[in-house]
Design a protein around this motif. Structure first.
Motif, PDB file in Angstrom:
ATOM      1  N   LEU A   7       0.210  -2.389  -2.425  1.00 53.09           N
ATOM      2  CA  LEU A   7      -0.579  -3.090  -1.751  1.00 53.09           C
ATOM      3  C   LEU A   7      -0.501  -4.808  -1.810  1.00 53.09           C
ATOM      4  O   LEU A   7       0.028  -5.068  -3.029  1.00 53.09           O
ATOM      5  CB  LEU A   7      -2.045  -2.488  -1.841  1.00 53.09           C
ATOM      6  CG  LEU A   7      -3.025  -2.794  -2.977  1.00 53.09           C
ATOM      7  CD1 LEU A   7      -4.270  -2.706  -2.481  1.00 53.09           C
ATOM      8  CD2 LEU A   7      -2.624  -1.675  -3.958  1.00 53.09           C
ATOM      9  N   LEU A  60      -1.371  -1.897   5.162  1.00 49.33           N
ATOM     10  CA  LEU A  60      -0.380  -2.931   4.358  1.00 49.33           C
ATOM     11  C   LEU A  60       0.364  -3.850   5.201  1.00 49.33           C
ATOM     12  O   LEU A  60       1.139  -3.712   6.117  1.00 49.33           O
ATOM     13  CB  LEU A  60       0.564  -1.951   3.516  1.00 49.33           C
ATOM     14  CG  LEU A  60       1.714  -2.513   2.600  1.00 49.33           C
ATOM     15  CD1 LEU A  60       0.673  -3.337   1.512  1.00 49.33           C
ATOM     16  CD2 LEU A  60       2.590  -1.795   1.922  1.00 49.33           C
ATOM     17  N   VAL A  77      -7.486  -1.336   5.382  1.00 56.48           N
ATOM     18  CA  VAL A  77      -6.674  -1.776   6.011  1.00 56.48           C
ATOM     19  C   VAL A  77      -5.183  -1.688   5.641  1.00 56.48           C
ATOM     20  O   VAL A  77      -4.824  -1.225   4.840  1.00 56.48           O
ATOM     21  CB  VAL A  77      -6.765  -3.482   5.460  1.00 56.48           C
ATOM     22  CG1 VAL A  77      -8.235  -4.296   5.914  1.00 56.48           C
ATOM     23  CG2 VAL A  77      -6.529  -3.722   3.839  1.00 56.48           C
ATOM     24  N   ARG A 123      -4.050   1.977   2.644  1.00 55.31           N
ATOM     25  CA  ARG A 123      -5.265   1.477   3.014  1.00 55.31           C
ATOM     26  C   ARG A 123      -6.107   1.592   1.441  1.00 55.31           C
ATOM     27  O   ARG A 123      -5.953   2.834   0.799  1.00 55.31           O
ATOM     28  CB  ARG A 123      -6.373   2.331   3.853  1.00 55.31           C
ATOM     29  CG  ARG A 123      -5.810   2.148   5.285  1.00 55.31           C
ATOM     30  CD  ARG A 123      -6.686   2.865   6.128  1.00 55.31           C
ATOM     31  NE  ARG A 123      -6.682   4.412   5.967  1.00 55.31           N
ATOM     32  CZ  ARG A 123      -7.725   5.371   5.533  1.00 55.31           C
ATOM     33  NH1 ARG A 123      -8.759   4.871   5.188  1.00 55.31           N
ATOM     34  NH2 ARG A 123      -7.301   6.549   5.296  1.00 55.31           N
ATOM     35  N   GLN A 128      -5.209  -7.429   0.637  1.00 55.56           N
ATOM     36  CA  GLN A 128      -5.760  -6.013   0.504  1.00 55.56           C
ATOM     37  C   GLN A 128      -6.775  -5.967  -0.486  1.00 55.56           C
ATOM     38  O   GLN A 128      -7.973  -5.542  -0.323  1.00 55.56           O
ATOM     39  CB  GLN A 128      -4.756  -4.955   0.790  1.00 55.56           C
ATOM     40  CG  GLN A 128      -4.027  -4.817   1.743  1.00 55.56           C
ATOM     41  CD  GLN A 128      -3.110  -3.464   2.058  1.00 55.56           C
ATOM     42  OE1 GLN A 128      -2.002  -3.605   1.432  1.00 55.56           O
ATOM     43  NE2 GLN A 128      -3.661  -2.334   2.529  1.00 55.56           N
TER      44      GLN A 128
END
Length: 286
Positions: A275, A6, A4, A21, A279
Motif C-alpha cells: 500500500l 491502492l 481506500v 484497503r 493510504q
C-alpha cells in the motif's frame, strides 16, 4: 472506516490490477487490517514490527521465510512473528486475494491480559493448516470490515487468537543468538538508530564494532535475519510510518526517516507493505 483503493501518486493512474484497503481495527488498540486483491504484486524481502496473520480467500502466492518456500492458499493461514523477514511473489498464480491482521505490541499486551498469559508465543511455522482457525480469523476480519458489533468482534478476537496461541504457539521457545552476538548487534542497531536520517555505510559499522565489513554482514544475517542494508531500510520504513501516523506530510516523513525523497519512500513502502504512504497515513489518522 471505509478503506481506500491502492493508488499511486496524484500524477499516476490507478493500479487496477493490485487493489488494497487498509484500516484500524475497533476491538483492540494497535490492531490494523488489510484486504488485498493482487494480480501482479511482488513483495521484496521485508519484515513487520507487528505479529502478522494472513488468510487467503482466492488463489495464492509463494512465500519465502527462514530459507523455506511455501505456497499460500485457502487451506491454511500464514503467521509471521514480529521482526521475521519474508518475501512473497505470485508464482504460478494469476490472482491472490487475502485478508491480513497486524498486531502491534499494545494489541499483543491486550491479548495477553485477556487470555491470562504473561507471554506471547513464538511461532515456529509460518504455514499453519487449521481449517477451524482459518474460518475464525476470516470471520473476525469480516466483522471488522463490516457492521460495528463490539461484542462479536471481541469474542472472535479472543476465540481465534486463543486457539492460535494454544494450538500452534511454541510458548516462546525461541533459539536466540549467543550473548556476545546480541551485544554487538545491539551496539550496531543503536548506532544506526541515532544516525537514521543520515547516510550509513558498512565502513561506519565496521569501524564502530571493530569487525570487517564481511563480518558485519554475517552478524546481521545471523542475528536479525536480514542484511545491514535491508535492516536499515526497514528501520527507515518504521520511522516513516511513525512520522506519517503523527501527521507529517509524505515528503517530510521521507526526509526525516532517511529516504532520498518522497518518490523513494513511496516505492519502498509499496514494495514492503503493498500500500502507499498516503493510504497508511489516511488509515492511521482515522
Amino acid at each position: 472506516m471505509q478503506g481506500v483503493k491502492l493508488t499511486g501518486n496524484a500524477m499516476s493512474r490507478r493500479d487496477t490490477k493490485n487493489l488494497t484497503r487498509f484500516w484500524n481495527g475497533r476491538c483492540s488498540q494497535g490492531l490494523s487490517l488489510m484486504h488485498a486483491d493482487f494480480q501482479t504484486q511482488e513483495f521484496a524481502p521485508h519484515r513487520h514490527e507487528e505479529l502478522v496473520i494472513a488468510i487467503t480467500e482466492i488463489g495464492g502466492s509463494v512465500i519465502q521465510s527462514r530459507g523455506v518456500v511455501d505456497n499460500a492458499d485457502t487451506s491454511a493461514l500464514l503467521v509471521f512473528n514480529p521482526g521475521e523477514p519474508h518475501a512473497t511473489w505470485m508464482g504460478a498464480s494469476h490472482h491472490w486475494r487475502y485478508r491480513s491482521l497486524y498486531l502491534e505490541q499494545s494489541a499483543l499486551d491486550d491479548l495477553s491480559h485477556a487470555l491470562g498469559t504473561d507471554r506471547i508465543p513464538y511461532f515456529t511455522c509460518n504455514w499453519i493448516a487449521d481449517p477451524e482457525l482459518v474460518d475464525l480469523l476470516n470471520a473476525l476480519h469480516l466483522s471488522l470490515d463490516g457492521e460495528h458489533d463490539p461484542l462479536l468482534q471481541r469474542e472472535l478476537m479472543i476465540r481465534s487468537f486463543g486457539g492460535l496461541f494454544n494450538r500452534h504457539g511454541s510458548g516462546g521457545l525461541r533459539v536466540e543468538p549467543v550473548p556476545y552476538d546480541r551485544v554487538r548487534v545491539a551496539k550496531a542497531i543503536e548506532y544506526i538508530r541515532v544516525r537514521l536520517a543520515m547516510p550509513i555505510s558498512l565502513a561506519d559499522l565496521s569501524n564502530t564494532l571493530d569487525l570487517t565489513q564481511f563480518q558485519i554482514v554475517r552478524l546481521f544475517k545471523r542475528t536479525v535475519g536480514m542484511t545491514p542494508h535491508a535492516y536499515v531500510l526497514q528501520l527507515r520504513l518504521d520511522a516513516a510510518r511513525r512520522h506519517l501516523a503523527a501527521g507529517s506530510a509524505i515528503g517530510e516523513a521521507a526526509v526525516a526517516a532517511g529516504f532520498y525523497d518522497q518518490s523513494s519512500l513511496t516505492h519502498r513502502f509499496k514494495r514492503a507493505y503493498g500500500l502507499t504512504p498516503l493510504q497508511f497515513a489516511k488509515a492511521a489518522r482515522t
